[in-house]
Each structure stands twice: as structure tokens, then as C-alpha cells.
Design an enzyme around this catalytic site. Sequence first.
Site, PDB file in Angstrom:
ATOM      1  N   SER A  95       0.819  -1.197   0.000  1.00 39.12           N
ATOM      2  CA  SER A  95       0.000   0.000   0.000  1.00 39.12           C
ATOM      3  C   SER A  95       0.863   1.262   0.000  1.00 39.12           C
ATOM      4  O   SER A  95       1.669   1.461  -0.906  1.00 39.12           O
ATOM      5  CB  SER A  95      -0.957  -0.046   1.197  1.00 39.12           C
ATOM      6  OG  SER A  95      -2.011   0.855   1.048  1.00 39.12           O
ATOM      7  N   ASP A 224      -9.451  -5.468  -4.561  1.00 38.06           N
ATOM      8  CA  ASP A 224      -8.893  -4.476  -3.635  1.00 38.06           C
ATOM      9  C   ASP A 224      -9.813  -3.260  -3.610  1.00 38.06           C
ATOM     10  O   ASP A 224      -9.967  -2.574  -4.614  1.00 38.06           O
ATOM     11  CB  ASP A 224      -7.494  -4.076  -4.108  1.00 38.06           C
ATOM     12  CG  ASP A 224      -6.720  -3.258  -3.087  1.00 38.06           C
ATOM     13  OD1 ASP A 224      -7.335  -2.404  -2.421  1.00 38.06           O
ATOM     14  OD2 ASP A 224      -5.498  -3.469  -2.967  1.00 38.06           O
ATOM     15  N   HIS A 253      -7.419  -5.943  -0.195  1.00 33.32           N
ATOM     16  CA  HIS A 253      -6.230  -5.114   0.013  1.00 33.32           C
ATOM     17  C   HIS A 253      -5.302  -5.736   1.057  1.00 33.32           C
ATOM     18  O   HIS A 253      -4.086  -5.754   0.877  1.00 33.32           O
ATOM     19  CB  HIS A 253      -6.668  -3.714   0.461  1.00 33.32           C
ATOM     20  CG  HIS A 253      -5.554  -2.728   0.518  1.00 33.32           C
ATOM     21  ND1 HIS A 253      -4.800  -2.377  -0.585  1.00 33.32           N
ATOM     22  CD2 HIS A 253      -5.048  -1.991   1.564  1.00 33.32           C
ATOM     23  CE1 HIS A 253      -3.889  -1.474  -0.236  1.00 33.32           C
ATOM     24  NE2 HIS A 253      -4.021  -1.232   1.064  1.00 33.32           N
TER      25      HIS A 253
END
Length: 273
Positions: A95, A224, A253
Site C-alpha cells: 500500500s 482491492d 487489500h
Amino acid sequence: MSSIKTKDGTEIYYKDWGSGQPIVFHHGWPLSADDWDAQMLFFLDAGYRVIAHDRRGHGRSTQTATGNEMDTYAADVAELAAALDLREAIHVGHSTGGGEVARYVAKHGKGRVAKAALIGAVPPIMLKTQANPGGLPIEVFDGFRKQLAANRADFYWQVPIPFYGFNREGTPVIEAVRANWWRQGMMGGAKPHYDCIKAFSETDFTEDLKAIDVPVLVMHGDDDQIVPFADSAPLSDRLLKNSTLKVYKGFPHGMCTTHADVINADLLEFIRA
């Protein structure tokens, strides 16, 4: 606690376990090095030296009022890599941490980095712009800032639901995972977390990706809900000189936690290749 003090006096906490080729893990917002528990233990057992730090403003590092942007994040990593004399390292970012990896490898990684992996990562850029029409509108990130400022504890209690795909049919909420996400988030500082929303959403990593010449594994779940797949992984894959794209059907995610067995095995194969 192990920590280094950067040039501006910020203390960066880190874990450093084992010996062998170093793997450095870069966490997402607003989490900490603890988010990599499943990977740290797996790769330590596989014979690697594993390192994970708390980004400034996050976890056990200094709750900084300044420097909460990508150039400083990457410079902090460069100071950590120099202090630990890391060479031939593999840098793995999830991320926001994927953005940190891209900026660090491009700007500071010459002679120190062997490979990199971007997992559910924010590059090339999350924000919708004229040059990036598939991105998310600024109102999404303004909403994050508004919710954080109004009631950070409640906001952080809600985010793990889409983060781990717990809102999908047939996917029960794992309360311990949700609570652990909340725990990590609340350890950090409100101001640096607020600033980091701009850092992860508005930073353009296009030139960083173009500059990276080491092998990169790009891993992304196609479900995601935090960093939408279509405007991230395939675009990064095209910009990188030497990349492999792996897409995970139905993965969320937070797939490093929910599907650690799959992610760890694929990372290990890439690292050993």
C-alpha cells in the site's frame, strides 16, 4: 527498543531479526511494522534477515509534525539502510509502503537493492487528475481527512472492513484481525496520519517507477477496495523496466494477512529466482 535517530532528530523504530540476505518490509497507512508479523516469521524461518520499521509518525516512531511526505519517508529508509549497512536487500512494500519502496529504490537504492516487491501498492498515483483519469476523486481523500479529524478511533474501527474484504458475501469478520489493525493505527499520531493521506494519494511515482532497473514483483488483488486494481498494478507494471505482474482473483487489500500462505510462497519464489 531498537531505533535510529535521523538527521532531523526523528526516532525511527525497527525490528532486525536473523542473518543472511536482508528483506526490508514497508508497511501501509496508518499501521506499523507489526503488520508484517506473518511475513517476518516466515522469511526468518526460511533463512533471511528480516527488517521492518515504523514509518515516522506511525507505531513506535516519533509522532512528527513535519516531514510526513514521501521524500522524507524515503530519506528515513536510506538512513536506516546506511545505519544497518544493508546491501543486496529486497524491499517489500504494501500500500503506502509500496510508494515508499518506489521512491527509496529510485532515489537512494543504487548499489544497495537487489529486488523489490509492490503489494496492493499506491503507485503510480491514486488521485484522479487530467493525466490519470482513472484515479479516485479528491473528495474521497477529503472524506478520509474529515473522518480522521472528527473521530479517529471510530474511523479506524470501520476501515478494516473493506480493507480485508469483510464486507463481501461469505467473508466473516475476523474480530482479532480488525482489532489488531485498530491497535496499530491508534499507536501512531493523528497529525502525521492526517498528513500521510496526502502523501499516499497525491504523490506521483511515475518517474520513480521508470528509473527502477532491478527486478520488481507487482502483486495485487483484483477485489482491492482500498487501492483499486485497474489504476495501480497494471499501470506500474507498464512503467517498470523489469517487472512481473501477479493478479490474485478475489483477494482484498489486506491479502498479506488474509492470504499470507499464498503471498509468502509467491514472494519466496520471486526472491529465490
